[in-house]
Write a protein that holds these residues in place. Structure first.
Motif, PDB file in Angstrom:
ATOM      1  N   UNK A  77      11.902  -3.799  -0.905  1.00 30.39           N
ATOM      2  CA  UNK A  77      11.849  -4.818   0.147  1.00 30.39           C
ATOM      3  C   UNK A  77      10.658  -5.753  -0.086  1.00 30.39           C
ATOM      4  N   UNK A  78      10.932  -7.053   0.021  1.00 27.36           N
ATOM      5  CA  UNK A  78       9.857  -8.000  -0.200  1.00 27.36           C
ATOM      6  C   UNK A  78       8.798  -7.853   0.897  1.00 27.36           C
ATOM      7  N   UNK A  79       9.247  -7.807   2.155  1.00 28.07           N
ATOM      8  CA  UNK A  79       8.303  -7.555   3.250  1.00 28.07           C
ATOM      9  C   UNK A  79       8.456  -6.093   3.667  1.00 28.07           C
ATOM     10  N   UNK A  80       7.364  -5.349   3.658  1.00 30.51           N
ATOM     11  CA  UNK A  80       7.424  -3.908   3.942  1.00 30.51           C
ATOM     12  C   UNK A  80       8.111  -3.584   5.261  1.00 30.51           C
ATOM     13  N   UNK A  81       7.899  -4.421   6.292  1.00 36.60           N
ATOM     14  CA  UNK A  81       8.515  -4.125   7.589  1.00 36.60           C
ATOM     15  C   UNK A  81      10.039  -4.119   7.461  1.00 36.60           C
ATOM     16  N   UNK A  82      10.538  -4.990   6.582  1.00 38.59           N
ATOM     17  CA  UNK A  82      11.990  -5.002   6.369  1.00 38.59           C
ATOM     18  C   UNK A  82      12.447  -3.686   5.759  1.00 38.59           C
ATOM     19  N   UNK A  83      11.657  -3.163   4.842  1.00 37.80           N
ATOM     20  CA  UNK A  83      11.991  -1.887   4.230  1.00 37.80           C
ATOM     21  C   UNK A  83      12.038  -0.774   5.259  1.00 37.80           C
ATOM     22  N   UNK A  84      11.054  -0.773   6.147  1.00 35.29           N
ATOM     23  CA  UNK A  84      11.022   0.253   7.189  1.00 35.29           C
ATOM     24  C   UNK A  84      12.213   0.125   8.121  1.00 35.29           C
ATOM     25  N   UNK A 124      11.665  15.502  -0.061  1.00 35.72           N
ATOM     26  CA  UNK A 124      10.692  15.087   0.945  1.00 35.72           C
ATOM     27  C   UNK A 124       9.484  14.390   0.335  1.00 35.72           C
ATOM     28  N   UNK A 125       9.059  14.830  -0.836  1.00 36.62           N
ATOM     29  CA  UNK A 125       7.854  14.212  -1.389  1.00 36.62           C
ATOM     30  C   UNK A 125       8.152  12.801  -1.890  1.00 36.62           C
ATOM     31  N   UNK A 126       9.368  12.592  -2.416  1.00 33.77           N
ATOM     32  CA  UNK A 126       9.686  11.233  -2.847  1.00 33.77           C
ATOM     33  C   UNK A 126       9.917  10.309  -1.663  1.00 33.77           C
ATOM     34  N   UNK A 127      10.492  10.858  -0.589  1.00 34.48           N
ATOM     35  CA  UNK A 127      10.644  10.070   0.623  1.00 34.48           C
ATOM     36  C   UNK A 127       9.263   9.674   1.157  1.00 34.48           C
ATOM     37  N   UNK A 128       8.369  10.664   1.230  1.00 35.51           N
ATOM     38  CA  UNK A 128       7.018  10.389   1.730  1.00 35.51           C
ATOM     39  C   UNK A 128       6.308   9.371   0.850  1.00 35.51           C
ATOM     40  N   UNK A 129       6.475   9.496  -0.466  1.00 35.28           N
ATOM     41  CA  UNK A 129       5.780   8.590  -1.377  1.00 35.28           C
ATOM     42  C   UNK A 129       6.273   7.155  -1.208  1.00 35.28           C
ATOM     43  N   UNK A 130       7.600   6.991  -1.120  1.00 34.75           N
ATOM     44  CA  UNK A 130       8.156   5.643  -0.963  1.00 34.75           C
ATOM     45  C   UNK A 130       7.712   5.029   0.351  1.00 34.75           C
ATOM     46  N   UNK A 131       7.730   5.852   1.396  1.00 29.81           N
ATOM     47  CA  UNK A 131       7.314   5.367   2.714  1.00 29.81           C
ATOM     48  C   UNK A 131       5.830   5.002   2.707  1.00 29.81           C
ATOM     49  N   UNK A 136       1.427   1.029   2.672  1.00 32.82           N
ATOM     50  CA  UNK A 136       0.222   0.521   2.015  1.00 32.82           C
ATOM     51  C   UNK A 136       0.385  -0.955   1.679  1.00 32.82           C
ATOM     52  N   UNK A 137       1.579  -1.314   1.221  1.00 33.92           N
ATOM     53  CA  UNK A 137       1.818  -2.729   0.928  1.00 33.92           C
ATOM     54  C   UNK A 137       1.767  -3.558   2.202  1.00 33.92           C
ATOM     55  N   UNK A 138       2.003  -2.883   3.329  1.00 36.82           N
ATOM     56  CA  UNK A 138       1.936  -3.575   4.612  1.00 36.82           C
ATOM     57  C   UNK A 138       0.503  -3.809   5.068  1.00 36.82           C
ATOM     58  N   UNK A 139      -0.451  -3.355   4.280  1.00 37.94           N
ATOM     59  CA  UNK A 139      -1.837  -3.659   4.592  1.00 37.94           C
ATOM     60  C   UNK A 139      -2.669  -2.472   5.018  1.00 37.94           C
ATOM     61  N   UNK A 140      -2.052  -1.272   5.080  1.00 35.64           N
ATOM     62  CA  UNK A 140      -2.843  -0.121   5.524  1.00 35.64           C
ATOM     63  C   UNK A 140      -3.559   0.533   4.354  1.00 35.64           C
TER      64      UNK A 140
END
Lengths: 187, 187
Positions: A77-84, A124-131, A136-140
Motif C-alpha cells: 500500500x502506498x499510504x500505510x493507512x490504506x494498507x491497514x 503469526x510472525x509474518x503477519x506481525x512483521x508486515x503490520x 512504521x512507514x506510517x511514522x511510528x
DNA sequence: GCCGTGTTGTACCGATTAGTAAAATAGTGA
DNA sequence: TCACTATTTTACTAATCGGTACAACACGGC
C-alpha cells in the motif's frame, strides 16, 4: 494422464472447514470423508501422509491466502493507512464477521501446536512483521510499531474467541470497527 | 464414612491441566487416569457422568476461582483502578504469565463450545459485566465502559493465543503491562 | 475381631480410530 | 480398440475410544 474433475486442491476448502470446526484430533477420517465427498482411498491417494499432510496442506493454503490478501496488501500500500484498512476489510471477510474461527489460532491453543509449530509461528510472525512495517512507514518508531502490531493481532484473535464464547458475532464486528476508528481508517 | 485421602476435589487441578493441554476430545480416559493417578473405577465413582461431568466440574472450579479472585475484587474495590490492577495481577498469575492457556477460551474455539455453551458464556459475560461496572464507577459512560471491557477481555485472550502461537510468553506479559500502563495502574 | 460402606483394579463391551492393501473402475492418448 | 494410469471402492488390520459391571480391597465404627 487422466485429469477428471478431481484435484487435490478441490478438497482443501472442505478440509479446512472440518479442521476449523472439530480441531485436528476431532477431525476424524469419517468426518473428513463426509465433508469432502471422498473415500479413504482417495484421501490417502491425494494425501499419502494422512491427516498430518492434510492439515499441512490446509495451513499452507491459509498462509498463501493471507500472504496474498493481507500481508502483501500491507506491504505494498502506498499510504500505510490504506494498507491497514484493506487488512481489516480482508480479515472481516475471511472470518465471516466473527462467525468463523481462526484455524491457526485454534491450533495454537491446543496440543496440536507442537505438531505444526513452524507453520503456526510463521503465520503469526509474518503477519506481525508486515503490520509492524506498515505502522512504521506510517511514522511510528520501531518499538511503538512492534508493540502496536502485537496489540492489534491480539485484539483480532481475542475478538474471535469472545465472539464464539458469547455466541455473539457482534463482539468481533465491534472489535473491527474499534480498530478502524482508532487508526482513523473509518469508512 | 471412610475418609482416606481421596477427595473428588483433589483430582480437579490435574483434571483441569489435562483438559487445558489436550482439549475435551483429546483428553482421553487413559491420559486423565495417568494425570490424576486414578483408575477408571475411581474416576467413574467420583464422576458418574463420565468426561462430561469431569469437564463441568473443572469449569465450575475455574468459575469459582475467577468469581472469588477476579470478579469480586473488581466489584468490591473502593477505587476502581485498584480493582483493575488487582485483576491484572490475578490474571497474570493464573495464566502463568502466558505459559498457561485459558481453558474456557480454548473450549470456546472448538466444537466443545456447544456442549458447555452455558458455562462458557457465563464465565465471559460475568467477567465482562464486572469489568464494565468497575470502568463505569471510574467515571466512564455506560457505552464506553462496555466497549472498553470487551476490548480488555479480547486483548487478554488474544495475547494468550499469540503467546502460544509464537511460543513466546513475553507476548502475554507485554499485553499485561500495556494494559496496566494504559489505565494508569502502573506498579 | 467383625460388619458395612467407600474406594479401586480389572476384565470386558461395542464402536470408532488412523492407516494399509489390493482389486475394480474410469478416463486418456495412441 | 487397446494399453496405461489415475482414481475409487472395499475389506481389513491393530489399537484405542468412552463406558459398564463387578469382584476385590481398605478403612472406620463397634
Amino acid at each position: 494422464m487422466p485429469r477428471i474433475v478431481a484435484e487435490r486442491a478441490d478438497a482443501l476448502p472442505a478440509l479446512a472447514e472440518v479442521f476449523r470446526e472439530h480441531g485436528y484430533e476431532g477431525a476424524s477420517l469419517s468426518l473428513i470423508g463426509a465433508a469432502t465427498g471422498l473415500g479413504k482411498g482417495s484421501l490417502y491417494h491425494f494425501f499419502p501422509g494422512g491427516k498430518e499432510e492434510m492439515a499441512k496442506a490446509v495451513l499452507g493454503e491459509i498462509d498463501a491466502w493471507f500472504e496474498q490478501h493481507v500481508f502483501a496488501t500491507l506491504r505494498e500500500a502506498t499510504r500505510p493507512e490504506e494498507g491497514l484498512a484493506a487488512m481489516l476489510d480482508a480479515v472481516d471477510g475471511y472470518f465471516r464477521s466473527g462467525r468463523r474461527v481462526c484455524l491457526v489460532g485454534a491450533f495454537a491453543l491446543g496440543d496440536t501446536r507442537d505438531r505444526f509449530a513452524r507453520e503456526i509461528r510463521g503465520y503469526f510472525s509474518r503477519w506481525a512483521a508486515a503490520l509492524c512495517a506498515a505502522l512504521a512507514r506510517g511514522g511510528r518508531g520501531a518499538a511503538a510499531a512492534a508493540a502496536l502490531a502485537e496489540e492489534i493481532l491480539a485484539d483480532i484473535q481475542g475478538a474471535i474467541v469472545l465472539a464464539r464464547a458469547l455466541d455473539d458475532p457482534g463482539a468481533f464486528a465491534r472489535a473491527v470497527t474499534r480498530l478502524r476508528r482508532r487508526y482513523e481508517m473509518g469508512r
